[in-house]
Design an enzyme around this catalytic site. Structure first.
Site, mmCIF file in Angstrom:
data_model
loop_
_atom_site.group_PDB
_atom_site.id
_atom_site.type_symbol
_atom_site.label_atom_id
_atom_site.label_comp_id
_atom_site.label_asym_id
_atom_site.label_seq_id
_atom_site.Cartn_x
_atom_site.Cartn_y
_atom_site.Cartn_z
ATOM 1 N N CYS A 162 0.823 -1.210 0.000
ATOM 2 C CA CYS A 162 0.000 0.000 0.000
ATOM 3 C C CYS A 162 0.863 1.269 0.000
ATOM 4 C CB CYS A 162 -1.000 -0.059 1.154
ATOM 5 S SG CYS A 162 -2.474 0.906 0.813
ATOM 6 N N HIS A 179 -3.400 -4.821 1.586
ATOM 7 C CA HIS A 179 -2.810 -5.123 2.899
ATOM 8 C C HIS A 179 -2.866 -6.623 3.176
ATOM 9 C CE1 HIS A 179 -2.501 -1.004 4.592
ATOM 10 N NE2 HIS A 179 -3.475 -0.762 3.731
ATOM 11 N N GLU A 207 -1.254 -8.144 5.350
ATOM 12 C CA GLU A 207 -1.010 -8.368 6.786
ATOM 13 C C GLU A 207 -2.296 -8.266 7.602
ATOM 14 O OE1 GLU A 207 -0.484 -5.753 5.129
ATOM 15 O OE2 GLU A 207 -1.029 -3.993 6.322
HETATM 16 N N1 GLN Z 1 -3.470 6.457 0.466
HETATM 17 C C1 GLN Z 1 -2.328 6.228 1.326
HETATM 18 C C2 GLN Z 1 -1.134 7.043 0.832
HETATM 19 O O1 GLN Z 1 -1.182 7.649 -0.182
HETATM 20 C C3 GLN Z 1 -1.986 4.777 1.400
HETATM 21 C C4 GLN Z 1 -3.054 4.007 2.117
HETATM 22 C C5 GLN Z 1 -2.587 2.796 2.833
HETATM 23 O O2 GLN Z 1 -1.385 2.543 2.976
HETATM 24 N N2 GLN Z 1 -3.541 2.046 3.348
HETATM 25 O O3 GLN Z 1 -0.133 7.037 1.465
#
Ligand code: GLN
Length: 194
Positions: free
Chosen positions: A79, A177, A179
């Site tokens: 992410c 994610h 995890e």
């Molecule tokens: N939208 C977040 C960002 O730009 C990332 C979201 C996440 O890691 N769940 O950092």
């Protein structure tokens, strides 16, 4: 035993640590250059990419990690971690930087806002169905020839399939994610690559 680090500046550090420990690895929460120097691989967790980027700078880890990525340190970004590893960040902050270790163009919050978070079962190459939790997830808009796509998702928004789990040499990235589920197979794949 291999020592794996989890970058512990901001974000969902604890879930990665628990999952990696449950798989039997020695886990180091990385906040300093010394800790970074002690690990055989590193997980970049989800969180807020701009915040993590800022803290990488203030902690002195930014350039050291950049050099280690160039030297081939295995890294798994999830992410926000994926955003930090990408080459191009769309809809980022004007001063947003990223390492460019994955030849990807990613759009921050490309699947919508927090309220549009969702879960989906992903068909991962070699593994089959793996659950994925998407929270303000980045969407991979394009990728280079050197990127191996290990799973894609068609979210049904009319934009077709986008990669959601990729690998380029020793660097892995997931837009979701892994995890936050009970399925540790992606972490296991990463550990087996160290
Ligand atoms: N939208 C977040 C960002 O730009 C990332 C979201 C996440 O890691 N769940 O950092």
């Amino acid at each position: 035993m291999k020592r794996v680090g989890v970058l512990s500046l901001q974000g969902d550090v604890g879930e990665h640590v628990s999952m990696l420990e449950a798989l039997g690895s020695e886990v180091v929460k990385v906040r300093t250059v010394e800790q970074l120097n002690s690990v055989d691989g590193l997980v970049l967790p989800g969180g807020e990419s701009t915040t993590i980027a800022h803290l990488l700078g203030t902690s002195g880890l930014k350039d050291v990690l950049g050099a280690k990525l160039e030297q081939g340190l295995p890294v798994f970004g999830t992410c926000a971690g994926l955003i930090l590893l990408s080459t191009v960040v769309l809809d980022g902050r004007s001063d947003q930087w990223s390492y460019g270790a994955l030849s990807l163009s990613v759009r921050r919050n490309g699947y919508g806002r927090q309220i549009a978070s969702f879960e989906s079962t992903l068909d991962v190459k070699g593994l089959g169905g793996v659950p994925g939790v998407f929270i303000r997830a980045p969407r991979i808009e394009s990728y280079g020839d050197d990127v191996e796509v290990l799973a894609t998702l068609d979210h049904g928004d009319g934009t077709g399939e986008h990669p959601v789990f990729v690998r380029q040499d020793r660097v892995w990235g997931a837009s979701f994610h892994p995890e936050l589920t009970g399925d540790a197979r992606l972490h296991e794949l990463f550990l087996n690559s160290l």
